[in-house]
Design a protein around this motif. Structure first.
Motif, PDB file in Angstrom:
ATOM      1  N   PRO A  48      -6.758  35.396  -0.199  1.00  0.00           N
ATOM      2  CA  PRO A  48      -8.148  35.881  -0.190  1.00  0.00           C
ATOM      3  C   PRO A  48      -8.925  35.249  -1.340  1.00  0.00           C
ATOM      4  O   PRO A  48      -8.371  34.924  -2.393  1.00  0.00           O
ATOM      5  N   ARG A  49     -10.214  35.111  -1.129  1.00  0.00           N
ATOM      6  CA  ARG A  49     -11.078  34.489  -2.135  1.00  0.00           C
ATOM      7  C   ARG A  49     -12.012  35.538  -2.740  1.00  0.00           C
ATOM      8  O   ARG A  49     -12.661  36.286  -1.999  1.00  0.00           O
ATOM      9  N   PHE A  50     -12.059  35.571  -4.056  1.00  0.00           N
ATOM     10  CA  PHE A  50     -12.901  36.527  -4.770  1.00  0.00           C
ATOM     11  C   PHE A  50     -13.971  35.768  -5.555  1.00  0.00           C
ATOM     12  O   PHE A  50     -13.672  34.775  -6.219  1.00  0.00           O
ATOM     13  N   PHE A  51     -15.196  36.279  -5.457  1.00  0.00           N
ATOM     14  CA  PHE A  51     -16.327  35.681  -6.175  1.00  0.00           C
ATOM     15  C   PHE A  51     -17.035  36.783  -6.959  1.00  0.00           C
ATOM     16  O   PHE A  51     -17.316  37.854  -6.415  1.00  0.00           O
ATOM     17  N   ILE A  52     -17.307  36.518  -8.222  1.00  0.00           N
ATOM     18  CA  ILE A  52     -18.027  37.483  -9.043  1.00  0.00           C
ATOM     19  C   ILE A  52     -19.521  37.140  -9.010  1.00  0.00           C
ATOM     20  O   ILE A  52     -19.925  36.001  -9.268  1.00  0.00           O
ATOM     21  N   HIS A  53     -20.333  38.118  -8.645  1.00  0.00           N
ATOM     22  CA  HIS A  53     -21.767  37.901  -8.482  1.00  0.00           C
ATOM     23  C   HIS A  53     -22.594  38.595  -9.566  1.00  0.00           C
ATOM     24  O   HIS A  53     -23.681  38.127  -9.904  1.00  0.00           O
ATOM     25  N   ASP A  54     -22.087  39.695 -10.086  1.00  0.00           N
ATOM     26  CA  ASP A  54     -22.862  40.410 -11.095  1.00  0.00           C
ATOM     27  C   ASP A  54     -21.912  41.132 -12.045  1.00  0.00           C
ATOM     28  O   ASP A  54     -20.841  41.602 -11.642  1.00  0.00           O
ATOM     29  N   PHE A  55     -22.307  41.202 -13.310  1.00  0.00           N
ATOM     30  CA  PHE A  55     -21.507  41.869 -14.338  1.00  0.00           C
ATOM     31  C   PHE A  55     -22.455  42.186 -15.489  1.00  0.00           C
ATOM     32  O   PHE A  55     -23.158  41.301 -15.990  1.00  0.00           O
ATOM     33  N   SER A  56     -22.495  43.448 -15.908  1.00  0.00           N
ATOM     34  CA  SER A  56     -23.412  43.831 -16.989  1.00  0.00           C
ATOM     35  C   SER A  56     -22.780  44.908 -17.857  1.00  0.00           C
ATOM     36  O   SER A  56     -21.971  45.714 -17.389  1.00  0.00           O
ATOM     37  N   VAL A  57     -23.164  44.893 -19.121  1.00  0.00           N
ATOM     38  CA  VAL A  57     -22.702  45.893 -20.097  1.00  0.00           C
ATOM     39  C   VAL A  57     -23.943  46.527 -20.703  1.00  0.00           C
ATOM     40  O   VAL A  57     -24.677  45.884 -21.483  1.00  0.00           O
ATOM     41  N   THR A  58     -24.197  47.773 -20.370  1.00  0.00           N
ATOM     42  CA  THR A  58     -25.389  48.451 -20.896  1.00  0.00           C
ATOM     43  C   THR A  58     -25.158  48.898 -22.339  1.00  0.00           C
ATOM     44  O   THR A  58     -24.040  49.224 -22.737  1.00  0.00           O
ATOM     45  N   GLN A 110     -21.676  51.415 -20.367  1.00  0.00           N
ATOM     46  CA  GLN A 110     -21.312  51.346 -18.949  1.00  0.00           C
ATOM     47  C   GLN A 110     -21.160  49.884 -18.551  1.00  0.00           C
ATOM     48  O   GLN A 110     -21.987  49.042 -18.893  1.00  0.00           O
ATOM     49  N   ILE A 111     -20.089  49.596 -17.834  1.00  0.00           N
ATOM     50  CA  ILE A 111     -19.859  48.245 -17.313  1.00  0.00           C
ATOM     51  C   ILE A 111     -19.956  48.307 -15.791  1.00  0.00           C
ATOM     52  O   ILE A 111     -19.230  49.067 -15.144  1.00  0.00           O
ATOM     53  N   VAL A 112     -20.843  47.525 -15.239  1.00  0.00           N
ATOM     54  CA  VAL A 112     -21.065  47.488 -13.790  1.00  0.00           C
ATOM     55  C   VAL A 112     -20.767  46.074 -13.295  1.00  0.00           C
ATOM     56  O   VAL A 112     -21.190  45.088 -13.927  1.00  0.00           O
ATOM     57  N   PHE A 113     -20.050  45.974 -12.193  1.00  0.00           N
ATOM     58  CA  PHE A 113     -19.756  44.645 -11.637  1.00  0.00           C
ATOM     59  C   PHE A 113     -19.850  44.667 -10.118  1.00  0.00           C
ATOM     60  O   PHE A 113     -19.724  45.707  -9.468  1.00  0.00           O
ATOM     61  N   ASN A 114     -20.080  43.489  -9.585  1.00  0.00           N
ATOM     62  CA  ASN A 114     -20.204  43.276  -8.140  1.00  0.00           C
ATOM     63  C   ASN A 114     -19.395  42.041  -7.769  1.00  0.00           C
ATOM     64  O   ASN A 114     -19.660  40.946  -8.261  1.00  0.00           O
ATOM     65  N   VAL A 115     -18.409  42.239  -6.904  1.00  0.00           N
ATOM     66  CA  VAL A 115     -17.500  41.165  -6.501  1.00  0.00           C
ATOM     67  C   VAL A 115     -17.378  41.184  -4.977  1.00  0.00           C
ATOM     68  O   VAL A 115     -17.464  42.251  -4.359  1.00  0.00           O
ATOM     69  N   THR A 116     -17.170  40.019  -4.379  1.00  0.00           N
ATOM     70  CA  THR A 116     -16.910  39.953  -2.947  1.00  0.00           C
ATOM     71  C   THR A 116     -15.500  39.422  -2.711  1.00  0.00           C
ATOM     72  O   THR A 116     -15.028  38.534  -3.429  1.00  0.00           O
ATOM     73  N   ALA A 117     -14.833  40.002  -1.705  1.00  0.00           N
ATOM     74  CA  ALA A 117     -13.513  39.549  -1.270  1.00  0.00           C
ATOM     75  C   ALA A 117     -13.670  38.896   0.098  1.00  0.00           C
ATOM     76  O   ALA A 117     -14.150  39.525   1.045  1.00  0.00           O
ATOM     77  N   ARG A 118     -13.274  37.648   0.218  1.00  0.00           N
ATOM     78  CA  ARG A 118     -13.463  36.871   1.441  1.00  0.00           C
ATOM     79  C   ARG A 118     -12.129  36.500   2.055  1.00  0.00           C
ATOM     80  O   ARG A 118     -11.247  35.962   1.387  1.00  0.00           O
ATOM     81  N   ASN A 119     -11.946  36.835   3.359  1.00  0.00           N
ATOM     82  CA  ASN A 119     -10.776  36.392   4.114  1.00  0.00           C
ATOM     83  C   ASN A 119     -11.189  35.141   4.878  1.00  0.00           C
ATOM     84  O   ASN A 119     -11.879  35.208   5.895  1.00  0.00           O
ATOM     85  N   SER A 120     -10.767  33.983   4.393  1.00  0.00           N
ATOM     86  CA  SER A 120     -11.176  32.710   4.986  1.00  0.00           C
ATOM     87  C   SER A 120     -10.274  32.270   6.128  1.00  0.00           C
ATOM     88  O   SER A 120     -10.530  31.231   6.749  1.00  0.00           O
ATOM     89  N   ASN A 121      -9.213  33.036   6.434  1.00  0.00           N
ATOM     90  CA  ASN A 121      -8.311  32.655   7.514  1.00  0.00           C
ATOM     91  C   ASN A 121      -8.999  32.778   8.868  1.00  0.00           C
ATOM     92  O   ASN A 121      -9.835  33.662   9.089  1.00  0.00           O
ATOM     93  N   LEU A 122      -8.617  31.892   9.772  1.00  0.00           N
ATOM     94  CA  LEU A 122      -9.235  31.874  11.097  1.00  0.00           C
ATOM     95  C   LEU A 122      -8.618  32.904  12.033  1.00  0.00           C
ATOM     96  O   LEU A 122      -9.335  33.571  12.787  1.00  0.00           O
ATOM     97  N   ASN A 123      -7.292  33.045  12.003  1.00  0.00           N
ATOM     98  CA  ASN A 123      -6.605  33.950  12.939  1.00  0.00           C
ATOM     99  C   ASN A 123      -5.688  34.945  12.234  1.00  0.00           C
ATOM    100  O   ASN A 123      -4.847  35.559  12.887  1.00  0.00           O
TER     101      ASN A 123
END
Length: 225
Positions: A72-82, A94-107
């Motif tokens: 699986p492929r993970f991409f970090i899009h947002d990360f902040s420390v208030t 407070q630490i806030v983060f936004n990550v996406t998990a991508r399944n690049s497999n076809l089948n």
């Protein structure tokens, strides 16, 4: 008129030499024909066998490419420390983060038994939080993972906050977000064995506590244990 110093040359007619003909029996020719047919049959069998091996090898290679699971492929899009700019910001940090998990497999689908996210500063864990319960990610799909660490889930004392603040004064603070899970791949009706998966996302924030452009939308390395 011939010269007296030259002797006359006499030519004698000799019978023409002809090659001796060898007469072979019918058994000899039958044996030669049999050897020729055997050789041709052997070459044909070898050619068919090698062609079958080549076809089987090509089919096996194509199946291996189509059924070989990709991580699986993970991409970090947002990360902040208030509160990073405040001396006593650790009290309400407070630490806030936004990550996406991508399944690049076809089948091939991916089962996540569970998933958690942990934030580290200089290999010191600042906190951890659950991200997902059991979850199945279908092929060619993306899952958005958003979480926040604060209060009891965030372990930051005054001394550690001072270390972070001192690094902030240099222009950037580096953190590491680790996403951990136990996964297995689903290929048709077959499930693979379980693998411990870890994605390490190194991210830097600026003096305002917001993610720097150099760390945004970066693919996180993934390894199995």
């Amino acid at each position: 008129m011939s010269s007296p110093s030259q002797l006359p040359v006499h030519h004698t007619n000799t019978p023409e030499q002809r090659p001796t003909k060898h007469h072979h029996s019918a058994r000899y020719y039958a044996h030669r024909v049999k050897e020729s047919i055997t050789t041709r049959v052997s070459k044909l069998i070898c050619a068919i066998f090698l062609s079958l091996l080549l076809i089987i090898g090509i089919i096996t290679f194509i199946l291996w490419l189509s059924l070989r699971p990709h991580r699986p492929r993970f991409f970090i899009h947002d990360f902040s420390v208030t509160g990073l700019a405040l001396d006593n910001g650790f009290e309400n940090a407070q630490i806030v983060f936004n990550v996406t998990a991508r399944n690049s497999n076809l089948n091939i689908g991916i089962y996540y038994d569970s998933m958690s996210g942990s934030v580290y500063y200089k290999d010191q864990k600042l906190g951890s939080t659950p991200l997902l319960d059991s979850y199945y990610e279908a092929p060619k799909t993306t899952k958005v993972l958003t979480a926040a660490l604060s209060g009891e889930t965030l372990n930051v004392d005054r001394q550690r906050w001072m270390e972070i603040s001192n690094e902030r004064s240099k222009g950037a603070v580096a953190f590491r977000l680790e996403i951990s899970s136990t996964i297995r791949f689903k290929i048709s009706a077959w499930d693979s064995k379980r693998h411990g998966m870890h994605a390490n996302c190194v991210v830097s924030v600026g003096p305002d506590g917001m993610i720097l452009p150099s760390s945004k939308d970066i693919r996180c390395p993934v390894y199995f244990t």
